[in-house]
Design a protein around this motif. Structure first.
Motif, PDB file in Angstrom:
ATOM      1  N   SER A  60       3.233 -14.300   9.409  1.00  0.00           N
ATOM      2  CA  SER A  60       4.938 -14.014   9.203  1.00  0.00           C
ATOM      3  C   SER A  60       5.202 -13.625   7.993  1.00  0.00           C
ATOM      4  O   SER A  60       6.224 -12.962   7.881  1.00  0.00           O
ATOM      5  CB  SER A  60       5.235 -15.507   9.863  1.00  0.00           C
ATOM      6  N   VAL A  61       4.422 -14.203   6.967  1.00  0.00           N
ATOM      7  CA  VAL A  61       5.085 -13.815   5.509  1.00  0.00           C
ATOM      8  C   VAL A  61       4.824 -12.224   5.330  1.00  0.00           C
ATOM      9  O   VAL A  61       5.743 -11.515   5.005  1.00  0.00           O
ATOM     10  CB  VAL A  61       4.306 -14.677   4.456  1.00  0.00           C
ATOM     11  N   MET A  62       3.692 -12.029   5.818  1.00  0.00           N
ATOM     12  CA  MET A  62       3.187 -10.544   5.492  1.00  0.00           C
ATOM     13  C   MET A  62       3.934  -9.533   6.435  1.00  0.00           C
ATOM     14  O   MET A  62       4.380  -8.360   6.102  1.00  0.00           O
ATOM     15  CB  MET A  62       1.720 -10.083   5.617  1.00  0.00           C
ATOM     16  N   ALA A  63       4.363  -9.926   7.747  1.00  0.00           N
ATOM     17  CA  ALA A  63       5.094  -9.127   8.569  1.00  0.00           C
ATOM     18  C   ALA A  63       6.646  -8.905   7.877  1.00  0.00           C
ATOM     19  O   ALA A  63       7.307  -7.909   8.025  1.00  0.00           O
ATOM     20  CB  ALA A  63       5.389  -9.894   9.949  1.00  0.00           C
ATOM     21  N   GLU A  64       7.229 -10.068   7.257  1.00  0.00           N
ATOM     22  CA  GLU A  64       8.239  -9.880   6.608  1.00  0.00           C
ATOM     23  C   GLU A  64       8.528  -8.963   5.310  1.00  0.00           C
ATOM     24  O   GLU A  64       9.159  -8.176   5.233  1.00  0.00           O
ATOM     25  CB  GLU A  64       8.882 -11.292   6.191  1.00  0.00           C
ATOM     26  N   VAL A  65       7.327  -9.160   4.748  1.00  0.00           N
ATOM     27  CA  VAL A  65       7.165  -8.382   3.453  1.00  0.00           C
ATOM     28  C   VAL A  65       6.789  -7.052   3.449  1.00  0.00           C
ATOM     29  O   VAL A  65       7.556  -6.108   2.764  1.00  0.00           O
ATOM     30  CB  VAL A  65       6.453  -9.394   2.407  1.00  0.00           C
ATOM     31  N   PHE A  66       5.778  -6.955   4.407  1.00  0.00           N
ATOM     32  CA  PHE A  66       5.363  -5.585   4.561  1.00  0.00           C
ATOM     33  C   PHE A  66       5.703  -4.968   6.175  1.00  0.00           C
ATOM     34  O   PHE A  66       4.572  -5.093   6.723  1.00  0.00           O
ATOM     35  CB  PHE A  66       3.705  -5.693   4.173  1.00  0.00           C
ATOM     36  N   PRO A  67       6.647  -4.736   6.459  1.00  0.00           N
ATOM     37  CA  PRO A  67       6.944  -4.641   7.917  1.00  0.00           C
ATOM     38  C   PRO A  67       6.189  -3.282   8.423  1.00  0.00           C
ATOM     39  O   PRO A  67       6.328  -3.279   9.817  1.00  0.00           O
ATOM     40  CB  PRO A  67       8.427  -4.470   7.988  1.00  0.00           C
ATOM     41  N   GLN A  68       5.869  -2.450   7.563  1.00  0.00           N
ATOM     42  CA  GLN A  68       5.325  -1.316   8.219  1.00  0.00           C
ATOM     43  C   GLN A  68       3.691  -1.359   8.190  1.00  0.00           C
ATOM     44  O   GLN A  68       3.242  -0.605   8.908  1.00  0.00           O
ATOM     45  CB  GLN A  68       5.378   0.108   7.171  1.00  0.00           C
ATOM     46  N   SER A  69       3.106  -2.437   7.860  1.00  0.00           N
ATOM     47  CA  SER A  69       1.818  -2.807   7.680  1.00  0.00           C
ATOM     48  C   SER A  69       1.365  -3.892   8.672  1.00  0.00           C
ATOM     49  O   SER A  69       2.164  -4.776   9.464  1.00  0.00           O
ATOM     50  CB  SER A  69       1.320  -3.474   6.336  1.00  0.00           C
ATOM     51  N   ASP A  70      -0.031  -3.901   9.194  1.00  0.00           N
ATOM     52  CA  ASP A  70      -0.663  -4.731  10.130  1.00  0.00           C
ATOM     53  C   ASP A  70      -0.735  -6.136   9.238  1.00  0.00           C
ATOM     54  O   ASP A  70      -1.346  -6.372   8.548  1.00  0.00           O
ATOM     55  CB  ASP A  70      -2.016  -4.240  10.502  1.00  0.00           C
ATOM     56  N   PRO A  71       0.147  -6.980  10.137  1.00  0.00           N
ATOM     57  CA  PRO A  71       0.430  -8.534   9.382  1.00  0.00           C
ATOM     58  C   PRO A  71      -0.884  -9.101   9.347  1.00  0.00           C
ATOM     59  O   PRO A  71      -1.205 -10.153   8.672  1.00  0.00           O
ATOM     60  CB  PRO A  71       1.493  -9.011  10.031  1.00  0.00           C
ATOM     61  N   VAL A  72      -1.763  -9.056  10.587  1.00  0.00           N
ATOM     62  CA  VAL A  72      -3.025  -9.878  10.464  1.00  0.00           C
ATOM     63  C   VAL A  72      -4.064  -9.317   9.457  1.00  0.00           C
ATOM     64  O   VAL A  72      -4.447 -10.172   8.731  1.00  0.00           O
ATOM     65  CB  VAL A  72      -3.732  -9.615  12.088  1.00  0.00           C
ATOM     66  N   ALA A  73      -4.003  -7.971   8.956  1.00  0.00           N
ATOM     67  CA  ALA A  73      -4.877  -7.350   8.128  1.00  0.00           C
ATOM     68  C   ALA A  73      -4.425  -7.843   6.693  1.00  0.00           C
ATOM     69  O   ALA A  73      -5.036  -8.165   5.813  1.00  0.00           O
ATOM     70  CB  ALA A  73      -4.888  -5.838   8.083  1.00  0.00           C
TER      71      ALA A  73
END
Length: 121
Positions: free
Chosen positions: A63-76
């Motif tokens: 959820s953090v990575m989806a917020e910070v890097f919305p254009q990237s794969d949050p799982v990766a």
């Protein structure tokens, strides 16, 4: 690990992700026996609490990575960030990197994250 995630708003910047990683490394150094117990052995899929705890941490990181890097794969991105913080934690715990000066350790985590996630600078 709940001290890293419990009650925290989801990080919204690379700098906050970097501080989350620094907190992870500080936790490892402050509680080495617990950290090794939690992460130094193969994950036991039969232990519901352990599976739930690891899953909750990874879900939080996604959820953090989806917020910070919305254009990237949050799982990766979650896997990359956790791997980096986890590796740094064990390198410091095992004495492969100097582990006596906490401010130097924090700076090492920050500079390493800045290399991998350049907008952290």
């Amino acid at each position: 690990m709940s001290e890293l995630t419990s009650g925290r708003p989801v990080s919204s910047s690379v700098a906050e992700v970097t501080e989350l990683a620094a907190g992870y490394v500080r936790f490892a150094l402050r509680r080495p026996a617990l950290f090794r117990l939690m992460f130094g052995q193969a994950c036991d899929d039969e232990d519901d609490q352990r599976v739930a705890a690891a899953g909750a941490l990874h879900d939080y990181l996604e959820s953090v990575m989806a917020e910070v890097f919305p254009q990237s794969d949050p799982v990766a991105m979650a896997t990359a960030g956790w791997s980096l913080a986890h590796g740094l934690a064990f390198l410091h715990l095992d004495g492969k990197l100097p582990n006596t000066d906490q401010s130097a350790i924090d700076q090492r985590v920050r500079s390493t994250f800045a290399v991998v996630f350049p907008s952290a600078v």
